[in-house]
Design a protein around this motif. Structure first.
Motif, PDB file in Angstrom:
ATOM      1  N   UNK A 111       0.824  -1.308   0.014  1.00 24.56           N
ATOM      2  CA  UNK A 111      -0.148   0.021   0.014  1.00 24.56           C
ATOM      3  C   UNK A 111       0.848   1.393   0.015  1.00 24.56           C
ATOM      4  N   UNK A 112       1.933   1.121   0.813  1.00 20.99           N
ATOM      5  CA  UNK A 112       2.755   2.398   0.990  1.00 20.99           C
ATOM      6  C   UNK A 112       3.572   2.451  -0.498  1.00 20.99           C
ATOM      7  N   UNK A 148       2.508   6.459  -7.209  1.00 19.46           N
ATOM      8  CA  UNK A 148       1.643   7.113  -7.704  1.00 19.46           C
ATOM      9  C   UNK A 148       1.874   8.725  -7.709  1.00 19.46           C
ATOM     10  N   UNK A 149       2.675   8.887  -6.694  1.00 21.66           N
ATOM     11  CA  UNK A 149       3.178  10.271  -6.202  1.00 21.66           C
ATOM     12  C   UNK A 149       4.274  10.654  -7.286  1.00 21.66           C
ATOM     13  N   UNK A 150       4.860   9.553  -7.746  1.00 21.91           N
ATOM     14  CA  UNK A 150       5.895   9.775  -8.710  1.00 21.91           C
ATOM     15  C   UNK A 150       5.497   9.739 -10.359  1.00 21.91           C
ATOM     16  N   UNK A 151       3.991   9.606 -10.287  1.00 20.30           N
ATOM     17  CA  UNK A 151       3.614   9.631 -11.472  1.00 20.30           C
ATOM     18  C   UNK A 151       2.953   8.400 -12.373  1.00 20.30           C
ATOM     19  N   UNK A 152       3.485   7.317 -11.602  1.00 20.05           N
ATOM     20  CA  UNK A 152       2.959   5.854 -12.340  1.00 20.05           C
ATOM     21  C   UNK A 152       1.118   5.840 -11.899  1.00 20.05           C
ATOM     22  N   UNK A 175      12.719   2.363  -8.520  1.00 21.81           N
ATOM     23  CA  UNK A 175      12.002   1.839  -9.582  1.00 21.81           C
ATOM     24  C   UNK A 175      11.455   2.669 -10.711  1.00 21.81           C
ATOM     25  N   UNK A 176      11.140   3.842 -10.221  1.00 24.23           N
ATOM     26  CA  UNK A 176      10.715   4.848 -11.382  1.00 24.23           C
ATOM     27  C   UNK A 176      12.079   5.105 -12.376  1.00 24.23           C
TER      28      UNK A 176
END
Length: 309
Positions: free
Chosen positions: A20-21, A27-31, A155-156
């Motif tokens: 979850x974290x 998502x904060x990084x745009x994924x 990852x991003x």
């Protein structure tokens, strides 16, 4: 924009929390992120071919990936083209023997055209053997958010690594896979204390393996499909489950991390320079995580002086 799917198996909830974290930070990084949590009742899983990248999360059982999750991963559809995957895994101890736990599943996924590119081992409170002090539970929980943020950044940014398993650790992991037999044997000896049981059926309704049932005589029984994830014993509100051979190792009482985090009377300083015995091994883990967070300019939850004083 990366499209990512996280596939998580969780017992008592630690690995799901980790997923979850991780989802939040990705998502904060745009994924764009989907988080699928595996149970035998939820096999309508997202097709990995619909994603740019996939993540696999699991709790380490006896230095291995749980057998029930390996069987699930074997059913993955073959990737249409080389598909990269990363791993987030949890356990209650920072032992290097856990390094090869993914090797079993890796062999199957490699045949299905999946490439292993990154892994992170997150330490979380034990749900078996013995309970952790609330100070350590809080300390570990406070690190989960920033550490998953670092992992999301890696990852991003495609900060991937060549994932290898030493032959020695693979051999030991293979030998310890005998643990896969333990749930099948232990399930025959699980009993419910009728005087304590309030028939809330939480154990039945929440079992990820759907292994707990009530027989024709109205007696609670456990099937050999039990994953020994300990979710039933941890969450039983009256501690009514006698968990066979593992009963002396069970931990009872749901982890309430948010409550711990808000409780100022509980100091997250269990691991320090004075820590001795078994928990002394945690000092190196926290120091390494502090250096990692420092490298990425992310605030350290417990400062060096608090660990080293």
């Amino acid at each position: 924009m990366k499209k990512i799917c996280l596939y998580t198996f969780t017992g008592t909830g630690n690995t799901k929390l980790c997923g979850d974290y991780l989802k939040k930070h990705l998502e904060e990084l745009g994924a764009t992120v989907d988080h699928y949590v595996f149970t035998v009742l939820n096999l309508d899983y997202p097709d990995p071919n619909n994603y740019d990248l996939i993540g696999i999360g699991y709790p380490i059982h006896a230095f291995n990936i749980p057998e029930i999750f390996v069987k699930f991963l074997k059913n993955f559809k073959k990737a249409n083209e080389k598909k990269k995957f990363f791993v987030y895994k949890t356990s209650g101890e920072p032992f290097k023997l856990n390094d090869a736990s993914t090797s079993h599943a890796y062999r199957y996924l490699k045949k299905l055209n999946y490439e292993f590119v990154l892994e992170k081992h997150f330490i979380m409170p034990y749900n078996i053997m013995f309970d952790y002090d609330n100070r350590l539970k809080k300390q570990l929980y406070l690190y989960l958010d920033p550490l998953t943020k670092v992992f999301a950044i890696q990852i991003m940014n495609e900060d991937y690594k060549k994932m290898r398993f030493s032959k020695e650790k693979q051999l030991l992991s293979t030998i310890l896979r005998i643990e896969y037999i333990a749930p099948k044997l232990n399930s025959k000896f699980v009993r419910i204390n009728k005087k304590k049981c309030i028939n809330c059926k939480m154990c039945i309704n929440n079992c990820p393996a759907q292994a707990i049932y009530i027989n024709k005589k109205g007696v609670y029984r456990v099937k050999s499909t039990c994953a020994m994830c300990m979710r039933c014993t941890l969450n039983c509100p009256t501690n009514a489950i006698k968990f066979g051979f593992m009963n002396s190792w069970k931990v009872n009482g749901k982890f309430n991390f948010e409550k711990l985090a808000k409780d100022d009377s509980i100091k997250p300083d269990f691991i320090s320079k004075k820590t001795k015995g078994y928990f002394k091994t945690f000092r190196k883990y926290f120091k390494e995580q502090n250096k990692l967070l420092e490298r990425y300019n992310i605030e350290i939850p417990v400062q060096y002086e608090e660990i080293d004083k």
